[in-house]
Motif scaffolding. Structure first.
Motif, mmCIF file in Angstrom:
data_model
loop_
_atom_site.group_PDB
_atom_site.id
_atom_site.type_symbol
_atom_site.label_atom_id
_atom_site.label_comp_id
_atom_site.label_asym_id
_atom_site.label_seq_id
_atom_site.Cartn_x
_atom_site.Cartn_y
_atom_site.Cartn_z
ATOM 1 N N TYR A 178 55.751 3.740 -3.860
ATOM 2 C CA TYR A 178 55.688 5.202 -3.670
ATOM 3 C C TYR A 178 55.461 5.893 -5.014
ATOM 4 N N ALA A 179 56.163 5.426 -6.044
ATOM 5 C CA ALA A 179 55.962 5.974 -7.389
ATOM 6 C C ALA A 179 54.525 5.761 -7.838
ATOM 7 N N ASN A 180 54.003 4.583 -7.595
ATOM 8 C CA ASN A 180 52.633 4.259 -7.984
ATOM 9 C C ASN A 180 51.630 5.136 -7.240
ATOM 10 N N ARG A 235 47.963 9.887 -7.343
ATOM 11 C CA ARG A 235 47.511 11.199 -6.860
ATOM 12 C C ARG A 235 47.640 12.258 -7.962
ATOM 13 N N HIS A 236 48.690 12.144 -8.762
ATOM 14 C CA HIS A 236 48.850 13.077 -9.880
ATOM 15 C C HIS A 236 47.694 12.956 -10.869
ATOM 16 N N LEU A 257 61.063 10.135 -10.087
ATOM 17 C CA LEU A 257 62.295 9.957 -9.305
ATOM 18 C C LEU A 257 62.253 8.647 -8.524
ATOM 19 N N ALA A 258 61.113 8.373 -7.894
ATOM 20 C CA ALA A 258 60.969 7.121 -7.139
ATOM 21 C C ALA A 258 61.043 5.924 -8.076
ATOM 22 N N TYR A 291 57.212 3.268 -13.937
ATOM 23 C CA TYR A 291 58.188 4.301 -14.266
ATOM 24 C C TYR A 291 57.841 4.983 -15.589
ATOM 25 N N ALA A 292 57.435 4.207 -16.588
ATOM 26 C CA ALA A 292 57.148 4.774 -17.910
ATOM 27 C C ALA A 292 56.029 5.813 -17.883
ATOM 28 N N PRO A 293 54.853 5.518 -17.308
ATOM 29 C CA PRO A 293 53.810 6.553 -17.278
ATOM 30 C C PRO A 293 54.184 7.751 -16.407
#
Length: 283
Positions: free
Chosen positions: A167-169, A174-175, A189-190, A220-222
């Motif tokens: 989900y984070a990926n 999309r960002h 957050l994810a 998480y880092a990016p």
């Protein structure tokens, strides 16, 4: 087909599925395995093991089909697998109300995993929006059924960690395409939640748990950089690189991603690194 033969065919197809050079053979075998288990569960009292094997065969077949670029068949097989896993979980839940009970935990973990994999297949097929929808549903199933993931069973916790990671990926992707600050924040957050779960499961004697945590750090880092939190991103990168050193060759690709994010951190620091900084975002 006799039960022993079904099991033997299943294991052979599963083995072929791990090697892209044998995906054509795996595809043909999965067709036979699926048909054999369809016949096994048709009519009469359904054997839970055979029903689960049918769902697993459909799920694994969908992954092979997606890898081969046969997206329509992959979608059909994957969705049928999710439906079956949901039926199995519902039946097991009636017998075991506690979601942490081993059989219930296994059933819920497999349902979430199948939904996550369907989402990734959708992305490969060119439908990123469908991936996000399926990941959101997978997380919803886990949270609604087992509550906060740290208190879930091990199989459910592992599946939820993967769901949060993906989900984070997906949100970060999309960002990067659209530049919405809310996507970066949700991605971070994810990523944080996936990190929490993978830290809990970390076992130095099981390299896969080290690889999974390092891989989550590479997402998480990016995501943190995209929110402007470069200091925390720097710490995450440092921890991730330490893990890839333990993995040696197996961590090379993850290390490369972390090093690339390290460059973004340096650029952000040099430019003042304000909130919502991202090099591809339009101003």
């Amino acid at each position: 087909m006799e039960p022993e033969a079904r099991e033997e065919f299943f294991e052979r197809a599963r083995e072929y599925s791990t090697r892209p050079a044998q995906w054509t053979q795996a595809d043909a075998l999965w067709v036979q395995v699926v048909e054999a288990y369809r016949q096994a569960v048709a009519g009469g009292q359904v054997d839970r093991h055979d029903q689960r094997q049918l769902a697993r065969a459909l799920w694994r077949h969908s992954m092979v089909l997606a890898g081969m670029g046969r997206h329509d068949r992959a979608k059909e097989s994957g969705h049928e697998a999710v439906t079956l896993f949901a039926e199995i979980h519902q039946a097991v839940a009636a017998e075991h109300p506690d979601p942490t009970q081993p059989r219930r935990d296994e059933a819920l973990g497999e349902l979430i995993t199948a939904m996550v994999d369907c989402g990734e297949s959708a992305f490969v097929a060119g439908s990123p929006g469908v991936r996000l929808e399926l990941l959101d549903k997978a997380l919803g199933v886990g949270l609604h059924t087992a509550g906060p993931p740290p208190g879930a069973g091990p199989r459910t916790g592992a599946a939820m960690a993967t769901a949060y990671h993906n989900y984070a990926n997906a949100l970060l992707h999309r960002h990067q395409q659209q530049g919405a600050a809310s996507d970066a924040q949700e991605a971070a957050l994810a990523g944080s939640r996936a990190t929490e779960l993978r830290l809990k499961a970390l076992d130095p004697h099981q390299p896969i748990t080290v690889w999974e945590l390092a891989n989550t750090y590479s997402i998480y880092a990016p995501a943190l950089v995209a929110t402007g939190d470069v200091e925390r991103a720097r710490l995450v990168i440092k921890q991730g690189i330490l893990l890839t050193d333990l993995l040696d060759v197996a961590g090379a690709e993850i290390r490369q991603k972390l090093r690339a994010t390290e460059v973004l951190v340096r650029q952000a620091s040099a430019s003042g690194g304000g909130r919502n900084w991202w090099p591809w975002r339009r101003r």
